[in-house]
Motif scaffolding. Structure first.
Motif, mmCIF file in Angstrom:
data_model
loop_
_atom_site.group_PDB
_atom_site.id
_atom_site.type_symbol
_atom_site.label_atom_id
_atom_site.label_comp_id
_atom_site.label_asym_id
_atom_site.label_seq_id
_atom_site.Cartn_x
_atom_site.Cartn_y
_atom_site.Cartn_z
ATOM 1 N N UNK A 141 0.860 -1.185 0.000
ATOM 2 C CA UNK A 141 0.000 0.000 0.000
ATOM 3 C C UNK A 141 0.897 1.236 0.000
ATOM 4 N N UNK A 142 0.784 2.048 -1.047
ATOM 5 C CA UNK A 142 1.663 3.222 -1.149
ATOM 6 C C UNK A 142 1.092 4.429 -0.408
ATOM 7 N N UNK A 143 -0.188 4.363 -0.081
ATOM 8 C CA UNK A 143 -0.778 5.453 0.690
ATOM 9 C C UNK A 143 -2.075 5.927 0.079
ATOM 10 N N UNK A 144 -2.601 6.966 0.666
ATOM 11 C CA UNK A 144 -3.897 7.487 0.191
ATOM 12 C C UNK A 144 -3.789 8.981 -0.108
ATOM 13 N N UNK A 145 -4.547 9.393 -1.107
ATOM 14 C CA UNK A 145 -4.766 10.820 -1.387
ATOM 15 C C UNK A 145 -6.202 11.116 -0.994
ATOM 16 N N UNK A 146 -6.510 12.381 -0.873
ATOM 17 C CA UNK A 146 -7.909 12.745 -0.754
ATOM 18 C C UNK A 146 -8.514 12.875 -2.133
ATOM 19 N N UNK A 147 -9.795 12.555 -2.234
ATOM 20 C CA UNK A 147 -10.527 12.890 -3.462
ATOM 21 C C UNK A 147 -10.314 14.380 -3.719
#
Ligand SMILES: O=C(O)C(=O)C[C@]1(C(=O)O)C=C[C@@H](O)C=C1
Length: 309
Positions: A288-294
């Motif tokens: 899992x490389x991470x999350x961005x916000x919509x």
């Protein structure tokens, strides 16, 4: 007697330097990043090393460009490739995506005052910048070789160092004024509306917002018929919206690749968690490389740098 308290070490942000690059503009354009201590890095590897050892708190790197596409080296670094260390895809990447910042990118050609583009022999810049100016350079500087430089600003050194004056650099429009160099041509990019999406990276877990998009890297033991289906099918069954799929070489043999997949949701939510578990059962190793916000329409996207350097 008064005691002076040592100020807490200020949070810092590393960027692809030297000062004046598009990455630096991104830091300056984002109020939260602009307020931090700024640390120029020679290349993305130095930035990742500094993020990993904690000598910078955050980092900014280019992620994708509307003309030249994904910035593969950024994805590869987060996926654990190219670091010289064995990839451990079974984990969340220690350095994670936090959010993105989009800025417009426009280019100029900088060289010795009076140099004519058609007489140039070499044009240097970041490979993504050269890609975006290829058409203009082919027409106006047809005799020059396009040679990669670590960044757009780093390319200036090569123009300065060529005593013949036949080397120029592609740099950000209205960028840093370099001594003894001048703008030979302006707006040389393929489109006037090009944008680059930069990512803010950090080691801590960003706070949940409920509007996340997640990026994962999927590694399979063997490339066999249906391998992409093996990865995608559990997402389809769980009704998870896939936003992007890219295949990138794993660098250990022709035809060997990993899939970079961006999807709507957060890995801790039950449906994605079940999908990630199922992928593990299918011998797909996921990082899992991470999350961005919509993208949030109420959050203004900085559209213009506050200053160039
Ligand atoms: O060299 C720079 O100025 C950068 O910030 C790097 C970079 C990139 O990595 O793609 C950033 C945006 C532009 O699209 C071209 C180059």
């Amino acid at each position: 007697m008064t005691t002076t308290l040592e100020p807490a070490p200020a949070a810092s942000v590393g960027y692809l330097g030297p000062a004046g690059t598009f990455t630096h503009r991104t830091v300056l354009a984002d109020p939260a990043l602009a307020a931090l201590r700024h640390v120029p890095c020679a290349d993305p590897d130095e930035l990742m090393a500094r993020l990993s050892d904690g000598s910078v708190t955050y980092g900014v790197l280019a992620w994708e460009n509307s003309v030249a596409g994904l910035v593969g080296p950024t994805a590869d670094l987060l996926a654990g490739l190219g670091t010289g260390k064995a990839v451990d895809p079974s984990e969340r990447s220690q350095v994670r995506l936090h959010r993105d910042v989009v800025i417009p990118v426009r280019f100029q050609l900088v060289g010795r005052p009076g140099a004519r583009p058609e007489a140039l022999r070499t044009v240097r810049s970041h490979p993504h910048a050269l890609d975006q100016c290829r058409a203009w350079l082919a027409e106006h500087a047809p005799r020059s070789s396009l040679v990669p430089a670590p960044s757009t600003t780093a390319a200036l050194e090569f123009a300065l160092g060529d005593p013949t004056g036949r080397t120029a650099a592609v740099t950000p429009k209205a960028g840093l004024a370099a001594p003894r160099l001048s703008v030979l041509a302006d707006d040389i990019g393929e489109t006037a509306t090009a944008e680059t999406r930069f990512v803010v990276l950090g080691r801590d877990e960003p706070a949940r917002t409920g509007r996340e998009r997640t990026v994962i890297a999927c590694f399979q033991q063997r490339d066999r018929p249906g391998s992409l289906m093996t990865v995608l099918e559990p997402f389809a069954r769980a009704g998870i919206d896939l936003l992007r799929i890219e295949s990138r070489p794993t660098r250990d043999g022709l035809g060997r690749s990993y899939f970079l997949i961006e999807w709507r949701g957060h890995p801790d939510d039950p449906p994605p968690r079940a999908v990630l578990r199922e992928l593990a059962e299918r011998a797909v190793r996921v990082r899992v490389l991470g999350t961005f916000d919509e993208p949030n329409p109420s959050r203004p996207t900085p559209s213009r740098p506050r200053k160039a350097g």
